[in-house]
Design a protein around this motif. Structure first.
Motif, PDB file in Angstrom:
ATOM      1  N   GLY A  15      -3.979   1.658   4.615  1.00  0.00           N
ATOM      2  CA  GLY A  15      -5.276   0.786   4.140  1.00  0.00           C
ATOM      3  C   GLY A  15      -4.738   0.075   2.693  1.00  0.00           C
ATOM      4  O   GLY A  15      -5.072  -0.776   2.386  1.00  0.00           O
ATOM      5  N   ALA A  16      -4.187   0.912   1.908  1.00  0.00           N
ATOM      6  CA  ALA A  16      -3.502   0.672   0.759  1.00  0.00           C
ATOM      7  C   ALA A  16      -2.580  -0.055   0.721  1.00  0.00           C
ATOM      8  O   ALA A  16      -2.033  -1.083  -0.057  1.00  0.00           O
ATOM      9  N   THR A  17      -1.358   0.429   1.321  1.00  0.00           N
ATOM     10  CA  THR A  17      -0.113  -0.092   1.195  1.00  0.00           C
ATOM     11  C   THR A  17       0.186  -1.160   1.801  1.00  0.00           C
ATOM     12  O   THR A  17       1.224  -1.900   1.802  1.00  0.00           O
ATOM     13  N   SER A  18      -0.766  -1.840   2.884  1.00  0.00           N
ATOM     14  CA  SER A  18      -0.521  -2.958   3.430  1.00  0.00           C
ATOM     15  C   SER A  18      -1.006  -4.160   2.749  1.00  0.00           C
ATOM     16  O   SER A  18      -0.808  -5.481   3.156  1.00  0.00           O
ATOM     17  N   SER A  19      -1.622  -3.888   1.625  1.00  0.00           N
ATOM     18  CA  SER A  19      -2.021  -4.810   0.568  1.00  0.00           C
ATOM     19  C   SER A  19      -1.049  -5.644   0.070  1.00  0.00           C
ATOM     20  O   SER A  19       0.080  -5.182  -0.154  1.00  0.00           O
ATOM     21  N   PRO A  20      -1.010  -7.212  -0.064  1.00  0.00           N
ATOM     22  CA  PRO A  20       0.135  -7.687  -0.593  1.00  0.00           C
ATOM     23  C   PRO A  20       0.507  -7.571  -1.803  1.00  0.00           C
ATOM     24  O   PRO A  20       1.823  -7.645  -2.195  1.00  0.00           O
ATOM     25  N   TYR A  28       6.210  -1.331  -2.714  1.00  0.00           N
ATOM     26  CA  TYR A  28       7.213  -0.871  -2.185  1.00  0.00           C
ATOM     27  C   TYR A  28       7.106  -0.766  -0.692  1.00  0.00           C
ATOM     28  O   TYR A  28       6.426   0.167  -0.051  1.00  0.00           O
ATOM     29  N   PRO A  29       7.215  -1.897   0.239  1.00  0.00           N
ATOM     30  CA  PRO A  29       6.697  -2.201   1.627  1.00  0.00           C
ATOM     31  C   PRO A  29       7.590  -0.820   2.429  1.00  0.00           C
ATOM     32  O   PRO A  29       6.917  -0.508   3.501  1.00  0.00           O
ATOM     33  N   GLU A  30       8.635  -0.516   1.882  1.00  0.00           N
ATOM     34  CA  GLU A  30       9.006   0.686   2.896  1.00  0.00           C
ATOM     35  C   GLU A  30       8.498   1.773   2.956  1.00  0.00           C
ATOM     36  O   GLU A  30       8.671   2.845   3.562  1.00  0.00           O
ATOM     37  N   VAL A  31       7.512   2.110   1.817  1.00  0.00           N
ATOM     38  CA  VAL A  31       6.909   3.250   1.612  1.00  0.00           C
ATOM     39  C   VAL A  31       5.325   2.942   2.049  1.00  0.00           C
ATOM     40  O   VAL A  31       4.706   2.128   1.584  1.00  0.00           O
ATOM     41  N   ARG A  32       5.034   3.431   3.377  1.00  0.00           N
ATOM     42  CA  ARG A  32       3.561   3.073   4.056  1.00  0.00           C
ATOM     43  C   ARG A  32       2.625   4.169   3.841  1.00  0.00           C
ATOM     44  O   ARG A  32       1.398   3.886   3.810  1.00  0.00           O
ATOM     45  N   GLU A  33       3.023   5.302   3.741  1.00  0.00           N
ATOM     46  CA  GLU A  33       2.136   6.487   3.740  1.00  0.00           C
ATOM     47  C   GLU A  33       2.729   7.300   2.557  1.00  0.00           C
ATOM     48  O   GLU A  33       4.045   7.651   2.499  1.00  0.00           O
ATOM     49  N   ILE A  34       1.716   7.772   1.593  1.00  0.00           N
ATOM     50  CA  ILE A  34       2.448   8.687   0.643  1.00  0.00           C
ATOM     51  C   ILE A  34       1.623   9.726   0.239  1.00  0.00           C
ATOM     52  O   ILE A  34       0.084   9.577  -0.023  1.00  0.00           O
ATOM     53  N   ILE A  35       2.132  10.864   0.080  1.00  0.00           N
ATOM     54  CA  ILE A  35       1.091  12.100  -0.835  1.00  0.00           C
ATOM     55  C   ILE A  35       1.996  12.377  -1.866  1.00  0.00           C
ATOM     56  O   ILE A  35       3.300  12.525  -2.001  1.00  0.00           O
ATOM     57  N   SER A  36       1.486  12.186  -3.210  1.00  0.00           N
ATOM     58  CA  SER A  36       2.137  12.436  -4.557  1.00  0.00           C
ATOM     59  C   SER A  36       1.431  13.608  -5.288  1.00  0.00           C
ATOM     60  O   SER A  36       0.290  13.421  -5.596  1.00  0.00           O
ATOM     61  N   VAL A  37       2.191  14.660  -5.422  1.00  0.00           N
ATOM     62  CA  VAL A  37       1.239  15.789  -6.147  1.00  0.00           C
ATOM     63  C   VAL A  37       2.141  16.149  -7.465  1.00  0.00           C
ATOM     64  O   VAL A  37       3.545  16.312  -7.195  1.00  0.00           O
TER      65      VAL A  37
END
Ligand SMILES: [Fe+2]
Ligand SMILES: [Fe+2]
Length: 583
Positions: free
Chosen positions: A292-297, A301-310
Motif C-alpha cells: 500500500g505504501a511501497t507501490s506509491s510512485p 526503492y522499488p526492489e523493497v516491496r515490504e519492510i519491517i524496520s525495528v
C-alpha cells in the motif's frame, strides 16, 4: 410459464407499485453466515425467501418464487423480530402466512430478515385466497396463480422448521467460529512458542564474551526460520564501541556493518541512505510498510516491496536496525499479496530489544575497559615522568614479558596479568626520592636500601584495585633472585611466583640494553653473555632458555616505536601478532 412467473414475482413493490432495486450479486452483499442460513431455508422450503434490510426495506437478496408482499408497512415488526432473534410470524391471514427469520447482520450493521409467504392449507376456493390477498394488499389474481403452484405448509410446520433451521444454522456457525478461533489461538500459540524459543536461544548466548557480530549473525539466521521474509538483516551505521578488535580489521570501529541472511535487495553501501530516507520515525518505533505504501510512485526503492524496520537501541542510545525485507508469501497467499503485520513486527521488536541490551552492555564494558586502560596508562606515565632516563621502560618490560610468557606456554589470563604487571612493576618508584632515583653514579648502601622499598611501595599503591589482584605478587617479587639473594623477601627458585620470575628477566634485559646517563646500553653479545652466566643464579634458567628461543622477537620489541598496546587481552594479542610479522 415459470419464467413469466419468476419475472412477475421477482421483487416486492413499494406502496406506489415501483419495484425495489435489488442487488445482483447477493453473495457479495450478504455476510457468509446469512447466506448459509438462507440456503438452508431454501433447501427446506424452496426459493421463497426475500432478504431485506429492516432499516430501509431494501431487498438485498431476491427470491425466485416469492409473493410480492409490501414490506414497508411491516418494517417495525420486522425490526422487533430481528431484535428478539428468533423466527416469528409477521402476518397470519389463513390460508396465507407471512414468516420472518432473523439473519446475522452485515459488517456495516444492517439488520437482515428473511421473509416468505406460505400457503398453510389446501386452497378450497378462489374466494379464500382472494380475500387473504386483499387483506395482505397484494394483487388477488397474481396471488391466486402463485398459490396454485405452492406446496402447502401447515402453519405450525413452517414455524417449527424455520426455528429448527435457525437453531441448527446458528449452532453450525458457532462451531465454525469456534473452530476458527481455535485455529487462531493455535497459530498464535505456535508463534508465541517460536518467539519464546528464539528469545530463549538468544538469551543463552548473551555474555560479554559473545561478540555483537556473532550474536547478530545468530539472530538473523534464527529469525529467517520464523519470519516469512526473503531477507532478514541487521545494519549498523557505525560499529563504534561494539567492534571486536581481534575479528575485525584495523579501523573497523568507525565503519558500517551489514549482517544479512537470504536475498537482501539492498547492497551495504545503499543502507545508510535507505534508512535515512525512511524518515525520522525509524529511530524510535518499529516501521511496517507493505505494498500500500511501497507501490506509491514516490517510493524510492522499488526492489523493497515490504519492510519491517525495528531500531536496536538501549534507552536513547541507537546502535542499528533489525530489518525484514520482502515477504515470501505464505501457503496460498503469494508474495505479491502477503503483507507483514503486527505478529512479525512484535517478534522482531523482542529480538531487537535483546540485541539492544547486549549492545549497551558491550559498549559499557568497552568504556569501562578503556577507563581502566587510561588509569593504568596514567600510572605508567607517572613512573616515566619520575625517571625520564628510563622512559618507556615499563611498556617494553610489559611486551618482553608477554613474549617470554607466550613462549613458556602461559594461557590468556596469565598473558593479560603479566602485561599489566610489566606496565606497573615499578609503580612503587613513585614513592622513591627523586635524587636517589635520578642519581647518575653509584648508590650508597642507604640509598640502595631506599630503592629496595619500591616493590612493597608498589603493592601498597595498587592494593584494593580488584582488577589488579593478580598483579600484586608480580609487582612485589620482580626483584627476587633464583638463588634467593634478591629482595624484598629473598624468595628462592620456585618460591617466587612464575610470572614475577619472567618479569625479573624482562626487567633486566631492558635495563641492561637501555642507555643510562652514566653508561651506554649493552651490546646484544654482552647482554647474552650476562644472561647465560646468570641463569640458575640471578634468573630462572628455563626463562633464560626461553629468551634465546625468542631472541629476535625480543630484540625487535626493544627497538620498536614505544607506542603502547591496548589493555584488552584479545587486542594486544592481535597487536603482538602484528609485531611478529613486522619487518
Ligand atoms: Fe623494579
Ligand atoms: Fe624495572
Amino acid at each position: 410459464m415459470a419464467s413469466t412467473y419468476h419475472d412477475q414475482f421477482l421483487a416486492p413493490t413499494t406502496p406506489s407499485g415501483d419495484r425495489i432495486a435489488t442487488l445482483s450479486d447477493a453473495d457479495s452483499v450478504l455476510p457468509i453466515e446469512a447466506h448459509q442460513m438462507v440456503r438452508a431455508l431454501e433447501r427446506a422450503f424452496g426459493p421463497v425467501f426475500n432478504v431485506i434490510d429492516c432499516a430501509s426495506g431494501q431487498v438485498l437478496r431476491p427470491a425466485a418464487n416469492a409473493l410480492p408482499v409490501d414490506v414497508f408497512k411491516r418494517l417495525a415488526i420486522c425490526e422487533q423480530i430481528v431484535q428478539r432473534g428468533r423466527p416469528e410470524v409477521l402476518d397470519d391471514i389463513s390460508p396465507l402466512l407471512l414468516m420472518g427469520v432473523p439473519l446475522p447482520a452485515t459488517a456495516s450493521g444492517c439488520q437482515l430478515l428473511a421473509i416468505a409467504t406460505f400457503v398453510t392449507q389446501a386452497v378450497g376456493s378462489a374466494s379464500e385466497i382472494v380475500a387473504a390477498a386483499h387483506e395482505l394488499e397484494v394483487d388477488a389474481e397474481q396471488t391466486l396463480r402463485w398459490a396454485q403452484t405452492q406446496t402447502v405448509w401447515p402453519a405450525h410446520a413452517v414455524q417449527e422448521v424455520s426455528a429448527a433451521i435457525a437453531e441448527k444454522t446458528a449452532l453450525q456457525q458457532t462451531a465454525v467460529q469456534l473452530k476458527r478461533q481455535l485455529a487462531d489461538i493455535s497459530s498464535h500459540l505456535l508463534m508465541t512458542f517460536e518467539e519464546i524459543t528464539l528469545l530463549h536461544r538468544l538469551t543463552e548466548h548473551l555474555s560479554i564474551a559473545k561478540s555483537v557480530t556473532d550474536l547478530c549473525s545468530l539472530s538473523v539466521n534464527w529469525l529467517s526460520d520464523v519470519i516469512p521474509a526473503k531477507s532478514v538483516a541487521i545494519w549498523f551505521e557505525s560499529m563504534g564501541d561494539l567492534h571486536e578488535p581481534h575479528t575485525l580489521e584495523h579501523g573497523a570501529a568507525g565503519r558500517a556493518l551489514l549482517i544479512a541472511q537470504g536475498d537482501c535487495p539492498l547492497q551495504q553501501r545503499e543502507f545508510g541512505q535507505f534508512m535515512e530516507r525512511l524518515g525520522p520515525r525509524v529511530p524510535t518505533e518499529p516501521v511496517v510498510l507493505n505494498r500500500g505504501a511501497t507501490s506509491s510512485p514516490t517510493w524510492f526503492y522499488p526492489e523493497v516491496r515490504e519492510i519491517i524496520s525495528v531500531p536496536i537501541r538501549d534507552g536513547n542510545r541507537l546502535f542499528g536496525w533489525l530489518l525484514a525485507l520482502n515477504h515470501t508469501g505464505v501457503g496460498d497467499v503469494t508474495n505479491s499479496e502477503a503483507e507483514f503485520g503486527t505478529v512479525e513486527a512484535c517478534l522482531m521488536a523482542s529480538v531487537a530489544t535483546i540485541l539492544g541490551i547486549h549492545c549497551g552492555n558491550i559498549a559499557l564494558y568497552h568504556e569501562q575497559s578503556e577507563f581502566f586502560s587510561s588509569v593504568v596508562r596514567a600510572l605508567t606515565s607517572a613512573i616515566d615522568a619520575k625517571d625520564p632516563y628510563t622512559c618507556g621502560h615499563s611498556d617494553r618490560v610489559a611486551r618482553l614479558s608477554v613474549a617470554l610468557a607466550r613462549q613458556l606456554g602461559c594461557d590468556t589470563n596469565d598473558l593479560n596479568t603479566i602485561y599489566l604487571s610489566g606496565l606497573l612493576h615499578d609503580i612503587g618508584k613513585i614513592g622513591i626520592d627523586d635524587t636517589v632515583l635520578r642519581k647518575p653514579g653509584a648508590l650508597t648502601p642507604e640509598e640502595f636500601e631506599h630503592i629496595k622499598t619500591h616493590p612493597d611501595l608498589g603493592c601498597r599503591i595498587l592494593d584494593g584495585v580488584k582488577q589488579l589482584d593478580k598483579v600484586l605478587p608480580v609487582v612485589r617479587h620482580h626483584h627476587e633472585a633464583w638463588n634467593g639473594k634478591g629482595y624484598p623477601v629473598g624468595l628462592k627458585e620456585e618460591e617466587c611466583p612464575f610470572l614475577a620470575r619472567i618479569v625479573a628477566v624482562a626487567d633486566s634485559i631492558d635495563a641492561m640494553s637501555s642507555d643510562r646517563p652514566y653508561r651506554k646500553g649493552m651490546s646484544d653479545e654482552k647482554l647474552d653473555g650476562i644472561l647465560r652466566d646468570g641463569a640458575g643464579q640471578q634468573w630462572d634458567p628455563k626463562i633464560v632458555d626461553a629468551v634465546f628461543q625468542v631472541r629476535d622477537e625480543l630484540r625487535r620489541i626493544g627497538q620498536l616505536d614505544r607506542k603502547p598496546l591496548s589493555l584488552d587481552v584479545d587486542n594486544w594479542q592481535a597487536e603482538l601478532a602484528t609485531l611478529e610479522t613486522a619487518p
